[in-house]
Enzyme design. Structure first.
Site: not given
Ligand code: BGC
Length: 738
Positions: A284-286
């Site tokens: 996932s992104d942050y």
């Protein structure tokens, strides 16, 4: 069960890209199965968890609670923990203090350099030179791996048609064809041919998918588009990077078709896995998993973990929800343990392929680190890349190149004697002290020229206190060089702008300097195309240099004084004003294309439809003439091909490079087709008076698109062919596909 799972993957993936399949038939299968059999569910969830390290004045420092998670085997991967000494200590804890001793992945955003910084990606795309781009990626992988990083959150391959979006700086521009080639080149550079080589690292293609199409250019904003546009324009660069063997993919922050990418089974499973055969892992992104609560697609943390997991996101960056909720979700039967094993297997597989189980410290050698950082070859290549990235936008009366014999120049502007801002956005570990400023570059290149330097103004506000000094420097100099544009924080993540003119009062300063009547050269440094209509009308020479990294000043000075002849070509359209956005070359014709004689055609009342500078545009100190466009046939079947040739002559006085560009237009389709699409190019170098015949081959491949029937194929009919120096100045012919 587990053996069945591996077998299933082999069957599912047979027929896919051989490089992508490599891991399936790898020798690690039994080791992974053995490890999985000994892991608790908590430890497995830990392998699917990625945390960031914070930074203090003394360097990276992991939060205490993450330290506890690490010791308990519940934090299997870290990022931002670079520097060999610190990462080595964390790796020691993972290997020696946890129950099973599984080594950590260390990630970082090495977007355009580690300590040595190369041009921002949008700049480097303007080289159109895949060898340069691949080598840049190879070199920053070499430098970053020497400092402990084994996973790079790069390449960024987001197509973008909206320069308000600050992250336009991180990718290659607006074109799907060029963007795909560049994405694949970067994967090759980052990963090399062998992941176990200590100088290569895992690549991570991002931000999947269509992050560059956020509405109104506002970062993290909604994305919505037809499936056709998604597949024709936005997806191919991700696919090209996956086909090039990218080991990992990052889910984007945005929603698409009403579902956040992080929770989209359509993106992660149907397209990425089933259609493209990707078999690495998705991260996932942050806090992307956590953000699904605010998106309003789930009610709580546990549901967010469940949705992301079921959608096909193997690793959770920074939310910590997988570590917190996967064990519970498994006990409740909402997620199967075999699915968990499948995900963990992919992460372990890559740790094996990197060689971390054989030697967890292979990227953590401080002697190698000190011998590698800032190697000469990084500077040399950085200079080459920077020079080739520069785009000459205007050069009235051949004001450039400047003579090294002029007595004096006024060097004015907030970017003239500036180090840090030349590094550009996302320079994570980049070291400002190493940057060659423009002032230093001019001193190196034209040591006899007296430099009257004045900063003049800054990037914000309306302080005019430096104007008079700047005007007086201009008056007593022979030529003025204005170094103006954006600072490094005015593009990049969370740096969208609604007005993309020169920030602060730099325009007013420019106008005041132009009013002195001295010849003015603008060196424009920015992370995006700026709206510079006044400048284009009133300033004789404009050199668009973007943010060029460590060697910026040297590259620009060599170009200003003629040691380098600029050859960069824009990979993004320069709009005249913000109201024209989105403006891009491969638009549709509409039912009422603009006709001056007819009011009821597609246009604005207050601005032309034409961009200020089109895609593919860029001048040279020399001139190139195009003649004799010739097609080897005027019709072909799908099994045949047509050779397109053109003669290019250097009719000016300097040796120069030219990017010869090939575009096509499919005149009639089952769905409407763009007025022009880039389908090939060649960068050539010609001496004055020299000619070259450049030949392109058009096959059925170049003619395919996502048809009305949702098939990737070509359709019979007539095609126009255009060859030229940019997307608008072209020679033209046509052929028929039978
Ligand atoms: C960015 C990603 C980046 C991640 C980790 C996020 O904010 O969108 O591109 O990889 O942070 O640094």
């Amino acid at each position: 069960m587990r053996t069945y799972f591996f077998l299933l993957i082999v069957i599912l993936l047979s027929g896919c890209d051989p490089q992508a399949n490599e891991s399936i038939t790898s020798p690690y299968q039994s080791k992974i199965e053995d490890l999985l059999a000994r892991m608790t569910i908590e430890e497995k969830a830990g392998q699917l968890t990625l945390y960031t390290s914070g930074w203090t004045v003394t360097g990276p420092a992991l939060r205490d609670d993450y330290m506890d998670e690490l010791r308990a085997g519940r934090a299997g991967n870290l990022f931002n923990a670079h520097t060999v000494s610190y990462a080595r200590e964390l790796q020691r804890i993972a290997v020696e203090e946890t129950r099973l001793g599984i080594p950590l992945l260390f990630g970082l955003d090495v977007i355009h350099g580690y300590k040595t910084t190369y041009p921002i990606p949008l700049a480097e795309a303007c080289t159109w030179d895949l060898n340069i781009i691949e080598k840049t990626a190879r070199l920053y992988a070499k430098e970053a791996t020497s400092a402990g990083v084994n996973w790079n959150f790069n390449p960024v391959v987001d197509i973008c048609r909206d320069p308000r979006w600050g992250r336009i700086a991180e990718a290659s521009g607006e074109d799907v064809y060029l963007g795909s080639l560049i994405g694949a080149a970067k994967v090759r550079g980052i990963q090399g041919d062998d992941l176990s080589d200590p100088e290569t690292m895992l690549a991570c293609v991002k931000h999947y998918a269509a992050y560059g199409a956020s509405q109104a250019g506002r970062d993290y904003h909604t994305v919505d588009m037809s499936d056709r546009t998604l597949r024709d324009t936005y997806l191919p660069p991700y696919r090209a990077a996956v086909d090039a063997g990218a080991a990992t993919v990052m889910a984007s922050f945005n929603e698409l078709h009403g579902v956040p990418a992080t929770g989209s089974e359509y993106l992660m499973k149907q397209i990425l896995r089933d259609e493209w055969g990707f078999n690495g892992f998705v991260v996932s992104d942050y806090t992307g998993v956590m953000e699904m609560i605010k998106h309003g697609i789930v009610e709580n943390e546990k549901q967010a973990a469940e949705l992301a997991f079921k959608a096909g996101v193997e690793m959770d960056m920074q939310s910590g929800f997988y570590s917190k909720y996967l064990p519970e979700l498994i006990r409740e039967g909402k997620i199967s343990e075999s699915a968990l094993d499948e995900y963990v297997g992919k992460v372990l597989e890559l740790k094996y392929r990197l060689g971390l189980f054989d030697d967890p410290y292979k990227y953590l050698d401080s002697v190698r680190e000190s011998e590698t950082l800032f190697s000469r070859e990084f500077f040399d290549h950085g200079l080459l890349s920077a020079k080739e990235s520069i785009v000459l936008l205007k050069n009235e009366g051949q004001l450039l190149p400047l003579s090294k014999n002029i007595p004096s120049v006024a060097l004015i502007g907030p970017l003239a004697d500036n180090k840090k801002d030349l590094l550009g956005t996302w320079h994570v570990a980049g070291i400002a002290e190493k940057v060659v400023t423009l002032k230093a570059g001019i001193e190196n290149v034209a040591s006899n020229v007296r430099i009257n330097y004045v900063r003049g103004t800054g990037f914000e506000g309306n302080d005019r206190s430096g104007f008079n000094e700047a005007i007086s420097a201009a008056r007593r100099s022979d030529v003025v060089i204005m170094a103006i544009g954006e600072n490094y924080q005015q593009s990049g993540e969370a740096a969208s702008r609604s007005d993309i003119g020169l920030p602060g009062n730099q325009s007013q300063l420019l106008e005041a300097i132009a009013a002195t009547g001295k010849p003015v050269v603008v060196v424009l440094m920015a992370g995006r195309p700026l709206t510079i209509g006044w400048m284009d009308e009133n300033i004789p020479a404009i050199l668009n240099t973007w943010h060029l990294g460590t060697m910026a000043g040297q590259a620009i000075a060599e170009t200003l004084f003629g040691d380098n002849n600029p050859s960069g070509k824009l990979t993004i359209t320069f709009p005249r004003n913000v109201g024209q956005i989105p403006i891009y070359y491969n638009m549709k014709n509409t039912g009422r294309p603009f006709n001056e004689a007819d009011k009821y055609t597609s246009k604005y009342l207050d601005v032309s439809n034409e961009p200020l500078y089109p895609f593919g545009y860029g001048l040279s100190y020399t001139a190139f003439e195009y003649a004799d466009l010739n097609l080897s046939a005027d019709r072909m079947t799908k099994n045949e091909q047509i050779e397109v040739s053109v003669t290019v002559t250097n009719s000016g006085d300097f040796t120069g490079e030219e990017v010869v560009q090939l575009y096509i237009r499919d005149l009639v389709g089952s769905v409407t087709r763009p007025v022009r699409e880039l389908k090939g190019y060649e960068k050539i170098r010609l001496n004055p008076g020299e000619s070259k015949v450049v030949t392109f081959t058009i096959t059925n491949e170049e003619l395919k698109f996502y048809t009305f029937e949702k098939k990737w194929e070509s359709e019979p009919g007539f095609f126009q062919v255009f060859v030229g120096t940019n997307s608008t100045e072209v020679l033209e012919s046509r052929f028929e596909l039978l």
